[in-house]
Write an enzyme that holds these catalytic residues in place. Sequence first.
Site, PDB file in Angstrom:
ATOM      1  CB  THR A 120      53.576 -24.487  19.265  1.00 13.58           C
ATOM      2  OG1 THR A 120      54.852 -24.195  18.688  1.00 13.58           O
ATOM      3  CG2 THR A 120      52.556 -24.629  18.176  1.00 13.58           C
ATOM      4  CG  ASP A 121      52.293 -24.611  24.726  1.00 12.45           C
ATOM      5  OD1 ASP A 121      52.430 -23.413  24.938  1.00 12.45           O
ATOM      6  OD2 ASP A 121      51.191 -25.174  24.633  1.00 12.45           O
ATOM      7  CB  SER A 149      58.044 -30.840  25.455  1.00 16.25           C
ATOM      8  OG  SER A 149      56.787 -30.738  26.049  1.00 16.25           O
ATOM      9  NE  ARG A 150      59.197 -22.848  24.039  1.00 18.57           N
ATOM     10  CZ  ARG A 150      58.711 -22.513  22.869  1.00 18.57           C
ATOM     11  NH1 ARG A 150      57.416 -22.364  22.725  1.00 18.57           N
ATOM     12  NH2 ARG A 150      59.489 -22.320  21.834  1.00 18.57           N
ATOM     13  CB  VAL A 151      53.840 -26.900  29.274  1.00 22.87           C
ATOM     14  CG1 VAL A 151      54.012 -25.405  29.339  1.00 22.87           C
ATOM     15  CG2 VAL A 151      53.164 -27.297  27.986  1.00 22.87           C
TER      16      VAL A 151
END
Lengths: 510, 132
Positions: A347-348, A373-375
């Site tokens: 997951t991101d 939250s990466r993006v």
Amino acid sequence: MSSITELIRKEIESLSTDPTKTNVGTITALADGVAKVEGLSKVMFNEMVEFPNEVLGIALNLEEDSVGCVILGDTSSLKEGDEARTTGKLLSVPVGMELLGRVVDAVGRPIDGKGAIKSEVEFPVERIAPGIIPRKSVDQPLQTGIMAVDSMIPIGRGQRELIIGDRSTGKTTIAIDTIINQANINKQGEKSGDPDFRPVYCIYVAIGQKNSNIARTIKVLEQTGAIDYVTIVSAPAADNPANQYLAPYAGCAIGEWFMENGRDALIVYDDLSKHAVAYRQISLILKRPSGREAYPGDVFYLHSRLLERSARLNEDNGNGSLTALPIIETQMGDVAGYIPTNVISITDGQIFLETDLFNKGIRPAVSVGLSVSRVGSAAQIKAYKKVAGKVKLELAQFRELAAFSQFESDLDATTKARLERGARIVEMFKQGAYNPVPVEVQTAVMWAMQNDFFDSIPVSQISEAVISLKDFLKTQGQEPCSEIYISGKMEEETEQKLRTAIEEWKRSFA
Amino acid sequence: MSNSSKIKKVAKKLLELSLDDQGRVGVDKVKAVLDSLRENPPSDHRTLLREFLFQVRRYLPNYQCELETANDAQSDLNSVLTEKVNASKEADYTLDASLNKVLIAGYKLRIGDDVYEDSIHQRLENLRRTLS
């Protein structure tokens, strides 16, 4: 009467009179929902196989001498020696707008008593995820309506954000709140008549859950009026493992239809731990070699091929998106388990929920340190980014200082101020279940916190003050919020109006 | 090599020994193989016999097909179907005909695990599916 006979006659005439060719086999063994079939030499992997009494199965193991079929339904009517035949069809589910507001099983059959689903389109359950070329970076926000999430762990359309935590820490509540918020935004958008408004349709996949829990979720969605924008795919604990294994893929196929038709969709997989367990059960019965914790070797691929199907497509491919919120249940807060680490790496980002925080009354019990939250931050609206930029750092500093300050009797003024601010932010983030807050109201409340409007209010009264301010902003102080909603920015003029409104609220609250 | 794959290998060898000059499973040859096994029983006698049966069953559709018809007097149909099967499979097939009243009218031809059916029973079944 004549019209009925005419109808049947036409049906008879339309039937083909050519001999039909089918590929058949014989059940040689039947146990635990899996049939071993001799024959079926032309069966395809994942093809639907038909057994007597209209029982369906899927061919999952293609061996030299036999085929391992997982039965989807009641196996009590089947016996050794029964005939099985290929259908030439891969397992497909109905898709389209007709599924909104409906509850279906893992193969897309309605189970809500509202009649047949009049969908003309079917999508195969197993599909290849979109490649690199049709994809686009996440750049549009998907608001959950939960302040702690939208401010610190923002999610974008097309993102895969894992919700992870122990049992009873509010994982499903976060997902349901997000669905309710999408419905609220959809209603508001439809009401505004904005031609550029893009509604988000939701799919909730219940895997291995108690029927009572699923019924409760449906009831909440009905009470909040969100059900009209939601499709529920149900594979409860009482269902056979094959249905539980298939349900997420079926839900994903339903979501993909929205994405491929230029629409936005959100899918919740509740939960993938039980999905992995169901798959392990099937694999063991099919006598596939087992690995760590008795899971089969392809358990990573099981989830990666599912979650990779969530994407944001570029304009040339319709500009649609499918956002995924998979849920994973941990044991005793252990995020280093086999399945949790697998899904974390796919997951991101993840929203980690802590039992301790939940028990302290901090709900949603989001662990700021472990959540990321990466993006999503690229998708956050400018106004929110401006006010929420520092909050994650402030809260992380507060948690660290709070741990140290327990051993200190004398604290300096800066530390005291940081602790006070942190305690207020924690109180501000407390939010009741099924009560999502619109993003413009969240922005205004965060702005008030950043501009010290809550500093004179005792920490014990912050929650109450925040609720009061939210109500005020939804009723009397609508103007600055509307401006934030429309422009997505925090202009100087808006800021001035917000200051005036909050000062007015503070006088009334005091 | 696992035990089951050894048995499979032996069963395949037994099948080879059971074939006559025309490449068909000969009754006398099978009897000889079975007699020999009875005289010198291997450790997994029962499993080996089962695997042998499986191999024979899998081999028979190479030259044998089953025909089910609703009526007895269907010699024309038998010869027509035999011709068609031989032409399509480029082999010399024998037809094993039997009676099946359930079909009502028409036939059902089985070559290995492929089934060709043109009967009233099948049409009614299709109609039932369409209407349900």
